[in-house]
Design an enzyme around this catalytic site. Sequence first.
Site, mmCIF file in Angstrom:
data_model
loop_
_atom_site.group_PDB
_atom_site.id
_atom_site.type_symbol
_atom_site.label_atom_id
_atom_site.label_comp_id
_atom_site.label_asym_id
_atom_site.label_seq_id
_atom_site.Cartn_x
_atom_site.Cartn_y
_atom_site.Cartn_z
ATOM 1 N N GLU A 188 31.256 36.721 34.129
ATOM 2 C CA GLU A 188 31.322 38.040 34.784
ATOM 3 C C GLU A 188 31.234 37.777 36.275
ATOM 4 O OE1 GLU A 188 31.536 40.974 33.253
ATOM 5 O OE2 GLU A 188 31.161 40.368 31.194
ATOM 6 N N CYS A 221 28.980 44.613 41.730
ATOM 7 C CA CYS A 221 30.229 43.879 41.483
ATOM 8 C C CYS A 221 31.381 44.827 41.205
ATOM 9 C CB CYS A 221 30.023 42.933 40.313
ATOM 10 S SG CYS A 221 29.355 43.769 38.883
#
Length: 481
Positions: free
Chosen positions: A251, A288
């Site tokens: 990720e 993010c």
Amino acid sequence: MTAPELNHTRDRIYVDGAWIPSTGTGTLPVVNPFTEQVIGTVPEGTAEDVDRAARAAARALPGWSATSLADRIKACSAVAEGLKARAQEIALMASREMGAPWQLAVMVQAGLPVIDFASMEDVAGQVEWERRSGNSVLVRQPVGVVGAITPWNYPLHQIAAKVAPALVAGCTVVLKPSELVPGVAYLLAEIIDAAGLPPGVFNLVTGTGPVVGEAIVAHPAVDMVSFTGSTRAGRRVAELAAAAPKRTSLELGGKSAGVLLDDLSADGFGNAVAGSLTGCLINSGQTCSATTRLLVPRARLAEAEELLTLFAQFAPVGDPLDPATQQGPLVSKVQQERVRSYIRQALDDGARLVAGGPEQPENTPTGFFVKPTVLVAEAGSRIEQEEVFGPVLTVVPYDGGDDGALAVANGTPYGLSGAVWAGDLDRATAFARRMRTGQVAVNGGVFNPTAPFGGFGQSGYGRELGPLGIEEFTAVTSLQF
Ligand code: NAD
């Protein structure tokens, strides 16, 4: 609020169900980014610590994977209860160690991990644990020992999004949290310990990425590495894992687009601009999946700028523990400098400043702050392409209708998240389906913590959360009859 006593100094790691000293003697400082003071230290773990933890996890694996799914769900529910009971401490820990504004610290930094563990019952029920395929029965088994490596920005959620599904899948875990914000991982380890999970099922080793992180990836007893962090470190993790080879789930970073289509009414446009700015600035811009690019039809650029000049004033920076604060400091001096140099570079490259700028905010002379900043830049410029990881929104004008907008939206190496607003919901939905990204908010749709989360391209691969997040930690055995 009466502040609970918090311990930012730890001299142990958690291995095989016990708090033991590290085999090394080094410590790593924990810094409060608002006061800029060192408030504690944690052990600088070693490869030997990882070896102990990985072996303990391997020893615990046969027993844990043989427990019933119901028992593993029950264990996660007990952890969720423990997290709920200590929510104030978790929020305060996140606020002190990474500067999370108080409201966000309570709702997200402390609230989301509870959901991550508590949702396991429902989510596990959606997993197809076994199914028939021709003359086979396909059975999902735990992938084995999971190495979990996590960043600092949602420090406990990112841990919980790995640990809860891994445990439910029947895996055992070695966790290395971010060395910058380690406190919440200690609270989780205490909660897991109190919940009575068998020794070795969950292990915590603190330390740096190059030492403890790489030792986890390289350890022969670790079957899979689940990594969240920068694309740079993710690449290194994948390289090291390839030598085994072993499975990785990555990720990574993002440069997500919020897209305003040209049929929006003035009101709709205003709401979308406000939503986009909020989506960019959440957690002081350290998210993010933040929508850090706002794509607007070139003919409506002036309208967007006028609104953003106004809205940017409603994001006050200040003491993260003041409930009125919307924007806290960034996590570290390094991060503050990095974000400021991105702003300066963008201005040198010809971007236009709409709000904010690279200077320290006037009302906060200390603390690693960056002013909420809005820039206008063309597609293809560096500020439009690279992840900044701070409170910086880049407004990008586009030409060529929806196809032109799509080319810009899909035009970075990343693909983690996104948003689209249109007057016509069908048009927004059709656009969202063409975005090459892991999730898209359509006309203001809100984050779903039980839907899969993950990326395309340099945002990584694999999915976290929801049923796919559990399946990620399984491997399939085909029983042929
Ligand atoms: P980082 O990559 O510096 O560190 C993340 C973790 O990896 C830390 O625990 C670190 O110690 C470890 N690490 C560093 N180098 C390593 C190595 N060589 N081997 C093994 N482990 C190593 O990232 P960060 O600064 O902590 O976090 C910010 C980054 O994380 C941003 O790029 C952000 O986009 C990304 N992020 C992604 C997601 C997502 O779900 N996609 C979520 C949050 C943050």
